[in-house]
Design a protein around this motif. Structure first.
Motif, PDB file in Angstrom:
ATOM      1  N   UNK A  53     -14.005  -9.487  -4.679  1.00 18.50           N
ATOM      2  CA  UNK A  53     -15.300  -9.409  -5.369  1.00 18.50           C
ATOM      3  C   UNK A  53     -15.115  -9.355  -6.869  1.00 18.50           C
ATOM      4  N   UNK A  54     -14.058  -8.674  -7.302  1.00 15.78           N
ATOM      5  CA  UNK A  54     -13.827  -8.536  -8.744  1.00 15.78           C
ATOM      6  C   UNK A  54     -13.465  -9.858  -9.394  1.00 15.78           C
ATOM      7  N   UNK A  55     -12.837 -10.760  -8.635  1.00 15.82           N
ATOM      8  CA  UNK A  55     -12.429 -12.040  -9.210  1.00 15.82           C
ATOM      9  C   UNK A  55     -13.525 -13.097  -9.142  1.00 15.82           C
ATOM     10  N   UNK A  90      -8.776  -5.435  -0.259  1.00 18.92           N
ATOM     11  CA  UNK A  90      -8.791  -6.885  -0.455  1.00 18.92           C
ATOM     12  C   UNK A  90     -10.195  -7.379  -0.761  1.00 18.92           C
ATOM     13  N   UNK A  91     -11.184  -6.796  -0.089  1.00 19.36           N
ATOM     14  CA  UNK A  91     -12.575  -7.192  -0.334  1.00 19.36           C
ATOM     15  C   UNK A  91     -13.002  -6.826  -1.749  1.00 19.36           C
ATOM     16  N   UNK A 102      -5.089  -0.642   8.271  1.00 20.42           N
ATOM     17  CA  UNK A 102      -5.538  -2.029   8.103  1.00 20.42           C
ATOM     18  C   UNK A 102      -6.968  -2.098   7.568  1.00 20.42           C
ATOM     19  N   UNK A 103      -7.812  -1.162   7.997  1.00 20.45           N
ATOM     20  CA  UNK A 103      -9.190  -1.128   7.477  1.00 20.45           C
ATOM     21  C   UNK A 103      -9.186  -0.842   5.976  1.00 20.45           C
ATOM     22  N   UNK A 104      -8.326   0.075   5.571  1.00 17.33           N
ATOM     23  CA  UNK A 104      -8.217   0.380   4.140  1.00 17.33           C
ATOM     24  C   UNK A 104      -7.730  -0.845   3.372  1.00 17.33           C
ATOM     25  N   UNK A 105      -6.723  -1.524   3.905  1.00 18.23           N
ATOM     26  CA  UNK A 105      -6.218  -2.725   3.240  1.00 18.23           C
ATOM     27  C   UNK A 105      -7.284  -3.800   3.144  1.00 18.23           C
ATOM     28  N   UNK A 145       0.855  -1.186   0.000  1.00 16.12           N
ATOM     29  CA  UNK A 145       0.000   0.000   0.000  1.00 16.12           C
ATOM     30  C   UNK A 145       0.892   1.239   0.000  1.00 16.12           C
ATOM     31  N   UNK A 146       0.857   2.016  -1.068  1.00 15.65           N
ATOM     32  CA  UNK A 146       1.675   3.228  -1.183  1.00 15.65           C
ATOM     33  C   UNK A 146       0.931   4.404  -0.565  1.00 15.65           C
ATOM     34  N   UNK A 147       1.588   5.104   0.372  1.00 15.99           N
ATOM     35  CA  UNK A 147       0.928   6.148   1.159  1.00 15.99           C
ATOM     36  C   UNK A 147       1.594   7.495   0.904  1.00 15.99           C
ATOM     37  N   UNK A 148       0.778   8.514   0.653  1.00 18.79           N
ATOM     38  CA  UNK A 148       1.245   9.886   0.447  1.00 18.79           C
ATOM     39  C   UNK A 148       0.788  10.731   1.626  1.00 18.79           C
TER      40      UNK A 148
END
Length: 511
Positions: A131-133, A126-127, A119-122, A2-5
């Motif tokens: 769902x996309x797959x 992931x969810x 972690x919530x963002x991750x 996860x790249x964070x700015x």
């Protein structure tokens, strides 16, 4: 990862956040992407760095954190945002919710609280990926892709009215009520023939823009990418389109092999979308791909070099050779340039035929022709004949006399001449050219008009049936494709000098 700015105007807080990210990079699969001390600079850097998560202070000079978040999410639809505020009353909570931020922390920021939000963002990412797959989600994505491809095909053909476009907002998931629109077109030198690669590109495009109702994109025309961008103003639509082009340019999964992206100019009328899109696609297809210039503005498209009739003859000879060896075919840009040059010469001639020809062909038709060598060969020959009738007639290669398109039409007519619904228009639609062009091409190649040829086929069959069968003349009329026995008798006598009944009796046989 996860790249964070980080967008924070207080240096001490900014340093602490950076150190926290770097300290937990391995355990939490996070990475420091960049930082800025004000929202305006942050927005510019975010466009370039394309992070996954933005940590934004709510109070910054030049542009506050909520404004930055709104613009950043508009540019990067996948971007997640955590707002950091010095206020404990959450006065801006509702605005943050409206923007769609993922978390809201107060200063001083506690490490555990921030890591929990990360972690919530991750987990959310992931969810979304899971769902996309899913087969059902995949099916929905590709069904939508097929619909969009159909939509762009009809748009390019000018088959939508403004009312039609507005009625398709929900199905396209695109905002046609915006104030301005910008078309773009990504053209690859090599067509896409790999099905797995096609699916990967579709999925990646969906990840990038699938939730953004201001961006409509589709893989189109052998793997190229067509798009429409909307905005509240012409400037915002153009800025968003330039940014989308930049995202596409830097996405390695979307830009394998030589390519360029053509970005159009804003249009504010739905009725002009067909012309705007066609012009962008045309420019992308006829402009040679230069690896050093990957994003083109249509106003800056290179002008075709000066040509001569000798160049036209050379291209025509190459096209003639390509009928037996397709690898010898000149490129689409070269063919188009010659067609356009010859049409400009015709525009300067005063005769009615030349003027009619110029009205018949616009750049869209020339582009379609340029992509088919046999059509290009015949069209260049026709243009040259109109420019210099005598020279063209004596120099025309024998290949012109056996044009594949005309051969296809002749073969079809010989098998289906008895179809009562056959017409110049129906056959022109079958081979995807205009009736006027087919009529001209057929006459030149066959030395007989289309209607005369069909009539000859039908009457020749009638002769055979009159000599060898006892069928009623009425039945023969229907068997050869006519619906009126009186009209059939009129044509027969006009061509052979006797009625069908007299011909059958042998009273007067034609030579």
């Amino acid at each position: 990862m996860l790249n964070i700015f980080i967008a924070e105007d207080e240096p001490l807080i900014r340093d602490a956040l950076r150190e926290l990210i770097e300290q937990h990079s391995t355990d939490y699969q996070i990475a420091y992407s960049g930082e800025a001390a004000d929202g305006e600079i942050a927005l510019s850097m975010i466009q370039e760095l394309k992070p996954d998560l933005l940590l934004a202070d709510i109070r910054m000079p030049f542009m506050d954190g909520l404004t930055l978040s709104r613009y950043a999410k508009g540019l990067l639809p996948w971007l997640h945002v955590i707002i950091i505020s010095g206020f404990s009353d959450f006065a801006y909570t509702q605005e943050a919710i409206d923007i769609g931020v993922d978390g809201y922390l107060t200063k001083p920021v506690q490490a555990d609280a921030l890591l929990a939000q990360i972690q919530k963002v991750q987990a959310k990412i992931a969810e979304q990926n899971a769902a996309q797959t899913q087969p059902t989600q995949q099916e929905e994505i590709f069904n939508h892709e097929y619909y969009k491809e159909h939509f762009f095909t009809r748009l390019a053909a000018g088959q939508y009215t403004p009312a039609d476009l507005l009625a398709r907002q929900e199905k396209t998931d695109f905002c046609f009520t915006a104030k301005a629109f910008v078309p773009l077109y990504l053209h690859y030198r090599d067509p896409l023939t790999d099905e797995p690669l096609y699916r990967r590109r579709v999925n990646r495009i969906w990840e990038l823009f699938g939730r953004d109702t201001t961006v409509l994109t589709v893989l189109y025309n052998a793997g190229d990418l067509a798009g429409l961008i909307s905005g509240d103003t012409a400037a915002s639509a153009k800025e968003k389109a330039d940014h989308v082009a930049n995202i596409l340019r830097t996405e390695s999964g979307l830009t394998s092999g030589p390519f360029h992206i053509c970005v159009g100019q804003p249009t504010q009328r739905l009725s002009d979308l067909n012309t705007a899109f066609t012009l962008v696609r045309h420019t992308a297809l006829v402009t040679p791909i230069d690896s050093a210039v990957q994003v083109l503005n249509i106003q800056a498209a290179q002008t075709a070099p000066a040509l001569s009739l000798a160049d036209a003859e050379a291209i025509r000879q190459q096209l003639s050779d390509a009928l037996s060896d397709p690898e010898k075919s000149p490129t689409v840009p070269k063919i188009y340039a010659v067609l356009d040059y010859l049409l400009q010469l015709l525009a300067g001639q005063a005769d009615d035929v030349s003027r009619k020809t110029v009205r018949e062909y616009d750049h869209t038709k020339l582009l379609v022709i340029a992509q088919t060598p046999s059509l290009s060969l015949a069209t260049i020959g026709m243009f040259l004949q109109l420019i210099h009738p005598t020279d063209a007639a004596t120099q025309r290669p024998a290949a012109d006399q056996t044009n594949p398109l005309v051969n296809q039409v002749v073969a079809y007519l010989q098998k289906n001449f008895n179809d009562p619904d056959i017409s110049l228009r129906s056959i022109a639609d079958m081979v995807a050219i205009s009736p006027a062009y087919l009529s001209t091409l057929f006459s030149q190649m066959m030395n007989i008009t289309f209607i005369e040829y069909v009539t000859q086929l039908r009457l020749a069959k009638a002769q055979t049936m009159l000599r060898t069968t006892e069928e009623k003349i009425t039945d023969i009329t229907f068997d050869i494709g006519y619906t009126d026995p009186n009209y059939f008798s009129f044509l027969f006598k006009k061509h052979f000098g006797v009625t069908p009944k007299e011909y059958r009796k042998g009273e007067l046989k034609p030579n």
